[in-house]
Scaffold this motif. Structure first.
Motif, PDB file in Angstrom:
ATOM      1  N   LEU A   1       0.813  -1.218   0.000  1.00 44.51           N
ATOM      2  CA  LEU A   1       0.000   0.000   0.000  1.00 44.51           C
ATOM      3  C   LEU A   1       0.847   1.268   0.000  1.00 44.51           C
ATOM      4  CD1 LEU A   1      -2.926  -0.616   2.467  1.00 44.51           C
ATOM      5  CD2 LEU A   1      -3.077   0.188   0.139  1.00 44.51           C
ATOM      6  N   LEU A   2       1.961   1.206   0.710  1.00 44.30           N
ATOM      7  CA  LEU A   2       2.772   2.416   0.853  1.00 44.30           C
ATOM      8  C   LEU A   2       3.885   2.517  -0.195  1.00 44.30           C
ATOM      9  CD1 LEU A   2       2.981   2.951   4.682  1.00 44.30           C
ATOM     10  CD2 LEU A   2       2.137   4.549   2.996  1.00 44.30           C
ATOM     11  N   MET A   3       3.954   1.534  -1.090  1.00 43.91           N
ATOM     12  CA  MET A   3       5.036   1.496  -2.083  1.00 43.91           C
ATOM     13  C   MET A   3       5.168   2.808  -2.875  1.00 43.91           C
ATOM     14  SD  MET A   3       7.017  -0.847  -1.983  1.00 43.91           S
ATOM     15  CE  MET A   3       8.589  -1.042  -2.705  1.00 43.91           C
ATOM     16  N   PRO A   4       4.050   3.359  -3.384  1.00 45.21           N
ATOM     17  CA  PRO A   4       4.184   4.608  -4.141  1.00 45.21           C
ATOM     18  C   PRO A   4       4.776   5.729  -3.300  1.00 45.21           C
ATOM     19  CG  PRO A   4       1.991   3.671  -4.448  1.00 45.21           C
ATOM     20  CD  PRO A   4       2.659   2.876  -3.372  1.00 45.21           C
ATOM     21  N   GLU A   5       4.407   5.796  -2.019  1.00 44.70           N
ATOM     22  CA  GLU A   5       4.943   6.825  -1.120  1.00 44.70           C
ATOM     23  C   GLU A   5       6.451   6.646  -0.947  1.00 44.70           C
ATOM     24  OE1 GLU A   5       3.709   9.569   1.103  1.00 44.70           O
ATOM     25  OE2 GLU A   5       2.793   9.480  -0.870  1.00 44.70           O
ATOM     26  N   LEU A   6       6.866   5.375  -0.756  1.00 45.82           N
ATOM     27  CA  LEU A   6       8.295   5.087  -0.567  1.00 45.82           C
ATOM     28  C   LEU A   6       9.057   5.483  -1.830  1.00 45.82           C
ATOM     29  CD1 LEU A   6       8.003   1.544   1.080  1.00 45.82           C
ATOM     30  CD2 LEU A   6       8.609   3.671   2.215  1.00 45.82           C
ATOM     31  N   GLU A   7       8.479   5.139  -2.980  1.00 49.03           N
ATOM     32  CA  GLU A   7       9.148   5.465  -4.250  1.00 49.03           C
ATOM     33  C   GLU A   7       9.218   6.971  -4.449  1.00 49.03           C
ATOM     34  OE1 GLU A   7       7.079   3.262  -7.253  1.00 49.03           O
ATOM     35  OE2 GLU A   7       8.052   1.378  -6.704  1.00 49.03           O
ATOM     36  N   ARG A   8       8.135   7.644  -4.087  1.00 50.33           N
ATOM     37  CA  ARG A   8       8.085   9.103  -4.283  1.00 50.33           C
ATOM     38  C   ARG A   8       9.193   9.793  -3.474  1.00 50.33           C
ATOM     39  NH1 ARG A   8       4.983  13.444  -2.534  1.00 50.33           N
ATOM     40  NH2 ARG A   8       4.013  12.248  -0.861  1.00 50.33           N
ATOM     41  N   HIS A   9       9.473   9.265  -2.269  1.00 51.63           N
ATOM     42  CA  HIS A   9      10.506   9.875  -1.421  1.00 51.63           C
ATOM     43  C   HIS A   9      11.872   9.242  -1.639  1.00 51.63           C
ATOM     44  CE1 HIS A   9       6.901  11.209   0.864  1.00 51.63           C
ATOM     45  NE2 HIS A   9       7.665  12.270   1.090  1.00 51.63           N
ATOM     46  N   GLY A  10      11.964   8.286  -2.572  1.00 55.70           N
ATOM     47  CA  GLY A  10      13.252   7.618  -2.850  1.00 55.70           C
ATOM     48  C   GLY A  10      13.755   6.822  -1.647  1.00 55.70           C
ATOM     49  N   ILE A  11      12.835   6.267  -0.871  1.00 54.83           N
ATOM     50  CA  ILE A  11      13.223   5.533   0.349  1.00 54.83           C
ATOM     51  C   ILE A  11      13.517   4.070   0.015  1.00 54.83           C
ATOM     52  CG2 ILE A  11      12.432   4.746   2.622  1.00 54.83           C
ATOM     53  CD1 ILE A  11      10.673   7.286   2.696  1.00 54.83           C
ATOM     54  N   THR A  12      14.645   3.576   0.479  1.00 53.01           N
ATOM     55  CA  THR A  12      14.969   2.160   0.293  1.00 53.01           C
ATOM     56  C   THR A  12      14.403   1.384   1.479  1.00 53.01           C
ATOM     57  OG1 THR A  12      17.034   2.928  -0.616  1.00 53.01           O
ATOM     58  CG2 THR A  12      16.878   0.568  -0.180  1.00 53.01           C
ATOM     59  N   LEU A  13      13.695   0.317   1.150  1.00 50.53           N
ATOM     60  CA  LEU A  13      13.096  -0.500   2.207  1.00 50.53           C
ATOM     61  C   LEU A  13      13.856  -1.813   2.297  1.00 50.53           C
ATOM     62  CD1 LEU A  13      10.558  -0.735   4.116  1.00 50.53           C
ATOM     63  CD2 LEU A  13       9.573  -2.105   2.307  1.00 50.53           C
ATOM     64  N   GLU A  14      14.299  -2.149   3.507  1.00 52.90           N
ATOM     65  CA  GLU A  14      14.989  -3.434   3.677  1.00 52.90           C
ATOM     66  C   GLU A  14      14.190  -4.288   4.626  1.00 52.90           C
ATOM     67  OE1 GLU A  14      19.148  -3.567   4.572  1.00 52.90           O
ATOM     68  OE2 GLU A  14      19.492  -1.903   3.163  1.00 52.90           O
ATOM     69  N   LYS A  15      13.915  -5.512   4.185  1.00 56.72           N
ATOM     70  CA  LYS A  15      13.117  -6.399   5.044  1.00 56.72           C
ATOM     71  C   LYS A  15      13.980  -7.574   5.475  1.00 56.72           C
ATOM     72  CE  LYS A  15       9.878  -6.501   1.870  1.00 56.72           C
ATOM     73  NZ  LYS A  15       8.723  -6.934   1.107  1.00 56.72           N
ATOM     74  N   ARG A  16      13.971  -7.831   6.757  1.00 56.03           N
ATOM     75  CA  ARG A  16      14.646  -9.050   7.229  1.00 56.03           C
ATOM     76  C   ARG A  16      13.582  -9.923   7.857  1.00 56.03           C
ATOM     77  NH1 ARG A  16      19.263  -6.223  10.296  1.00 56.03           N
ATOM     78  NH2 ARG A  16      19.846  -4.868   8.573  1.00 56.03           N
ATOM     79  N   LEU A  17      13.093 -10.860   7.059  1.00 54.08           N
ATOM     80  CA  LEU A  17      11.989 -11.710   7.530  1.00 54.08           C
ATOM     81  C   LEU A  17      12.459 -13.148   7.577  1.00 54.08           C
ATOM     82  CD1 LEU A  17       9.156 -10.316   5.203  1.00 54.08           C
ATOM     83  CD2 LEU A  17       9.917  -9.417   7.380  1.00 54.08           C
ATOM     84  N   PRO A  18      11.895 -13.930   8.489  1.00 53.91           N
ATOM     85  CA  PRO A  18      12.234 -15.358   8.507  1.00 53.91           C
ATOM     86  C   PRO A  18      11.777 -15.990   7.186  1.00 53.91           C
ATOM     87  CG  PRO A  18      10.910 -14.745  10.413  1.00 53.91           C
ATOM     88  CD  PRO A  18      10.902 -13.594   9.504  1.00 53.91           C
ATOM     89  N   PRO A  19      12.442 -17.078   6.772  1.00 46.85           N
ATOM     90  CA  PRO A  19      12.105 -17.645   5.463  1.00 46.85           C
ATOM     91  C   PRO A  19      10.680 -18.182   5.377  1.00 46.85           C
ATOM     92  CG  PRO A  19      13.663 -19.035   6.658  1.00 46.85           C
ATOM     93  CD  PRO A  19      13.534 -17.778   7.441  1.00 46.85           C
ATOM     94  N   HIS A  20      10.107 -18.539   6.516  1.00 42.98           N
ATOM     95  CA  HIS A  20       8.747 -19.087   6.486  1.00 42.98           C
ATOM     96  C   HIS A  20       7.772 -18.067   7.066  1.00 42.98           C
ATOM     97  CE1 HIS A  20       9.639 -19.639  10.702  1.00 42.98           C
ATOM     98  NE2 HIS A  20      10.789 -20.130  10.294  1.00 42.98           N
ATOM     99  N   ASP A  21       6.469 -18.296   6.813  1.00 42.89           N
ATOM    100  CA  ASP A  21       5.431 -17.417   7.345  1.00 42.89           C
ATOM    101  C   ASP A  21       5.454 -17.434   8.871  1.00 42.89           C
ATOM    102  OD1 ASP A  21       4.355 -16.425   5.084  1.00 42.89           O
ATOM    103  OD2 ASP A  21       2.316 -17.163   5.492  1.00 42.89           O
ATOM    104  N   VAL A  22       5.236 -16.248   9.479  1.00 43.79           N
ATOM    105  CA  VAL A  22       5.159 -16.220  10.941  1.00 43.79           C
ATOM    106  C   VAL A  22       3.711 -15.941  11.311  1.00 43.79           C
ATOM    107  CG1 VAL A  22       5.953 -15.058  13.022  1.00 43.79           C
ATOM    108  CG2 VAL A  22       7.498 -15.353  11.098  1.00 43.79           C
ATOM    109  N   ASP A  23       3.105 -16.850  12.110  1.00 47.40           N
ATOM    110  CA  ASP A  23       1.703 -16.678  12.502  1.00 47.40           C
ATOM    111  C   ASP A  23       1.612 -16.057  13.887  1.00 47.40           C
ATOM    112  OD1 ASP A  23       0.897 -17.676  10.140  1.00 47.40           O
ATOM    113  OD2 ASP A  23       0.488 -19.706  10.859  1.00 47.40           O
ATOM    114  N   VAL A  24       0.703 -15.079  14.006  1.00 52.65           N
ATOM    115  CA  VAL A  24       0.497 -14.414  15.301  1.00 52.65           C
ATOM    116  C   VAL A  24      -0.995 -14.405  15.611  1.00 52.65           C
ATOM    117  CG1 VAL A  24       2.503 -12.912  15.078  1.00 52.65           C
ATOM    118  CG2 VAL A  24       0.296 -12.153  14.200  1.00 52.65           C
ATOM    119  N   VAL A  25      -1.310 -14.054  16.890  1.00 50.02           N
ATOM    120  CA  VAL A  25      -2.717 -13.889  17.253  1.00 50.02           C
ATOM    121  C   VAL A  25      -3.048 -12.423  17.026  1.00 50.02           C
ATOM    122  CG1 VAL A  25      -4.395 -14.036  19.114  1.00 50.02           C
ATOM    123  CG2 VAL A  25      -2.506 -15.666  19.010  1.00 50.02           C
ATOM    124  N   GLY A  26      -4.069 -12.154  16.243  1.00 51.35           N
ATOM    125  CA  GLY A  26      -4.388 -10.755  15.979  1.00 51.35           C
ATOM    126  C   GLY A  26      -5.662 -10.612  15.181  1.00 51.35           C
TER     127      GLY A  26
END
Ligand code: ADP
Length: 488
Positions: A349-374
């Motif tokens: 959803l925020l990708m266009p905003e990030l691109e507009r401001h030239g912001i680099t996004l770095e994600k460090r996520l575990p290789p598998h899906d993480v399930d939470v209660v929410g």
């Protein structure tokens, strides 16, 4: 930028695939059309020549039957008009040998086979003699194939036709039309022996399809149409994506916030009206009492004490409001869900905003899906607020290489999602206050995002904290209950 490049690359590949497939289909259709025309024309030529050769047999049969008495018949009146290919007719008594030994040999062969025989063939000039042994005289006709072909019915132009047409007999050839011998990807050919049993010539046709004969115009048009189609699809998809994004942003961002603000403001106005009116009345009264000469201190003190009490009441209204959010039943609506998926949706959803401001996004996520209660909407709203705040902080501070790091760290029974940026960070004296309702340092801020996010996180059995990174920038940590793989 990167997603735009990717869209362009995919679009280009789809266009290329479509164009190649279209070019193949169109070229095949055109080649099969040309081949069909070639086959039809070859068959017409075969039939026309066959009819002429059958006439030659008929002429000889007629001569053998009628036995005209002339020794050598030249330009035989009606025959010449009907059969222009007959150049001369010869007659020889059957008990006398032909002067030409070749003809005599043909005579013997004709006697044996009881049909007309070819002799004295000079096919390069299109001429030959057809001889039939008969009694009391044998006959021979000198034929000229040049005159045998009715050019107005002939399917190939004599000169300039792309088709090479050749009549063959043993090792002799008569080139009817030379055709065009150029380089080309496809060659059509056909070869058939003509039906006449006495004149067993072979008719060969051959056409080289040149590159210029391929349907370039249609292929170019198709490629253009596919390019337009692909561009249209990309445009429509982009529009739809943008609309969806805008709707979603509106839902979780502005409208949602304004709606809740509107409701909250109405409630607040109602609840705060009474204590504030009382504070105003008490303060005005104490001001008046203090201005008296001598000031009337005791009632003034009482009025001020009253004011303090009313202000406390107003504060408790605000606290109650926050608590009511926590007790809004959100906990009952929580269930195990994929944090990774909600995170990806918020980032998208925020990708266009990030691109507009030239912001680099770095994600460090575990290789598998993480399930939470929410609850997915609440979780999405928190992540959206954190990312949005980081974008605002980076945008306002004009950082030269703005970055946001998102990290998901699964722990025993918990998951911590951190959103870190390399912006100016939070003023240390504001660190305790950023979760207070209506606390904001932004001119267009409402100061509700973090307070709402904290309440939502707590309602889901988690929490939200803020610190400054020693290297600079703010770090928000959202802690959630983890669904263990075994228990899910
Ligand atoms: P708003 O964004 O409307 O100001 P929030 O509750 O979301 O309301 O944020 C409150 C305040 O917290 C902001 O005005 C800002 O001062 C501070 N803040 C939030 N996120 C960041 C961040 N990533 N970097 C620096 N300050 C931040």
């Amino acid at each position: 930028m990167r997603s735009r490049h990717r869209t362009f690359l995919y679009g280009f590949l789809i266009w290329l695939g479509l164009s190649l497939a279209g070019a193949t289909v169109l070229t095949r259709a055109e080649l099969s059309r040309q081949q069909e025309a070639f086959t039809v024309q070859s068959n017409i030529a075969y039939r026309l020549l066959g009819q002429r050769l059958a006439q030659h047999d008929a002429i000889l049969q007629m001569l053998a039957l009628l036995q005209p008495p002339v020794q050598r018949i030249e330009r035989l009146g009606a025959l010449e008009a009907m059969f222009p290919q007959v150049m001369a007719i010869y007659r020889e008594e059957s008990d006398i040998a032909w002067a030409n030994p070749q003809w005599q040999q043909a005579q013997l062969q004709s006697l044996k086979t009881e049909r007309a025989v070819l002799t004295d063939v000079r096919l390069a000039q299109g001429r030959y003699v057809l001889l039939a042994a008969a009694h009391p005289a044998s006959f021979a006709v000198l034929l000229d194939l040049n005159a045998a072909i009715a050019w107005d019915e002939w399917p190939f132009r004599r000169n300039g036709s792309p088709v090479r047409v050749v009549l063959e007999w043993q090792d002799q050839q008569w080139v009817i039309s030379p055709g065009l011998e150029h380089a080309g990807p496809v060659v059509f050919q056909s070869g058939k022996t003509l039906a006449s049993p006495s004149q067993r010539f072979q008719l060969h046709t051959r056409r080289v399809v040149s590159y210029a004969d391929l349907p370039w115009g249609q292929v170019a048009l198709f490629a253009l149409a596919s390019a337009l189609l692909v561009a249209l699809i990309i445009y429509v998809r982009k529009q739809r994506e943008q609309t969806l994004r805008a709707q979603e942003l509106l839902r979780i961002g502005q409208v949602g916030r304004l709606n809740s603000l509107g409701e909250m403001a109405a409630g607040l106005a109602h609840e705060l009206n009474q204590p504030l009116t009382s504070v105003l009345a008490n303060t005005q009264a104490s001001l008046r009492l203090l201005q008296e000469d001598p000031p009337d201190l005791e009632p003034a003190r009482e009025a001020m004490a009253h004011s303090v009490e009313q202000i406390r009441r107003a504060a408790s209204v605000l606290t109650r409001l926050r608590h009511s959010l926590r007790e809004s039943g959100l906990a009952d609506q929580c269930y195990p869900l994929s944090l990774t998926q909600v995170l990806e949706e918020s980032v998208h959803l925020l990708m266009p905003e990030l691109e507009r401001h030239g912001i680099t996004l770095e994600k460090r996520l575990p290789p598998h899906d993480v399930d939470v209660v929410g609850e997915p909407v609440a979780l999405g709203q928190i992540i959206h607020n954190l990312l949005n705040n980081a974008v605002s902080a980076l945008g306002a501070a004009q950082i030269s290489h703005p970055r946001i790091w998102i990290e998901v760290l699964p722990r025993q029974g918990r998951v911590v999602l951190t959103v870190r940026d390399n912006g100016p960070g939070i003023d240390p004296q504001h660190l305790d206050r950023v979760f207070e309702p209506f606390f904001t340092t932004r001119s267009d801020g409402l100061g509700l995002g973090l307070s709402l996010s904290e309440s939502l996180a707590q309602a889901m059995g988690g929490g939200l904290t803020a610190i400054n990174d020693p290297m600079g920038g703010a770090v928000f940590a959202l802690e959630l209950q983890r669904v263990d793989e075994e228990s899910s």
